[in-house]
Motif scaffolding. Structure first.
Motif: not given
Ligand SMILES: Cc1cc2nc3c(=O)[nH]c(=O)nc-3n(C[C@H](O)[C@H](O)[C@H](O)COP(=O)(O)O)c2cc1C
Length: 176
Positions: A11, A14-16, A83-87, A119-122, A153-154
């Motif tokens: 993205r 985006g947040n990163t 971003p965090i994707y599946w930890y 960044p990550s949702e959690e 951030a999500y």
């Molecule tokens: C495939 C995928 C897996 C994700 N896994 C996690 C996760 O394990 N834990 C979490 O907190 N957020 C998870 N997220 C949310 C992203 O880390 C979050 O939306 C992040 O802000 C995205 O950053 P970006 O805008 O730079 O892409 C996931 C998102 C995607 C698309």
């Protein structure tokens, strides 16, 4: 000093991306030169464990990663943004890290400093394994760990409202 940021999210804007820009802003404040590469703009193949690099032979993949590696070698500081994707990191970022294997033998990244922007949702609580992966990989490559910005951030661009996280990123850039 040259700072190279590797943007490992698909993205743009985006947040990163936003966190990286803050780090580069802080670095520029200190007079450093900053550059950012979008990893998703490059076609990069995965490491196939052929071990040619262990025998000092060239990597069989001559692809988009060659440009990234050249920039990494020229830089003094490396920012890994994902971003965090599946930890863990995104697939594109992990693919790049796997391709760093030749640098174990050449030592050409040794002596550089490295930081991460994540960044990550959690939020920070879920980033331990990822941070540890970077720290251990940096250690193996001789890169000194210079810090981490772990933001919550999500939605796309949501981190722009998180002034504390933006400040942390900016301060990290200034401290490099
Ligand atoms: C495939 C995928 C897996 C994700 N896994 C996690 C996760 O394990 N834990 C979490 O907190 N957020 C998870 N997220 C949310 C992203 O880390 C979050 O939306 C992040 O802000 C995205 O950053 P970006 O805008 O730079 O892409 C996931 C998102 C995607 C698309």
């Amino acid at each position: 000093m040259k700072i190279l940021a590797l943007m490992g999210s698909p993205r743009k804007g985006g947040n990163t991306d936003i966190l990286i820009d803050q780090i580069l802003l802080g670095g520029r404040e200190k007079g450093h030169f900053g550059e950012k590469l979008y990893l998703y703009d490059y076609d990069t193949l995965p490491c196939i464990d052929c071990r040619r690099c262990k025998k000092d032979l060239p990597c069989p993949h001559q692809d988009g990663a060659s440009h990234i590696f050249q920039k990494m070698e020229e830089a003094d500081a490396l920012i890994f943004g994902t971003p965090i994707y599946w930890y863990g990191p995104t697939a594109k970022m992990k693919l790049l890290i796997d391709r760093l294997r030749p640098y174990i033998a050449t030592g050409k990244l040794s002596g550089k400093i490295g930081a991460i922007a994540v960044p990550s949702e959690e939020g920070p609580a879920c980033c331990g394994p990822l941070e540890e992966m970077f720290k251990m990989s940096f250690q193996y490559l001789g890169i000194s760990f210079a810090g981490a910005v772990l933001a919550t951030a999500y939605e796309k661009g949501e981190v722009a409202k998180r002034l504390d996280d933006l400040k942390k990123a900016y301060e990290l850039g200034k401290a490099l």
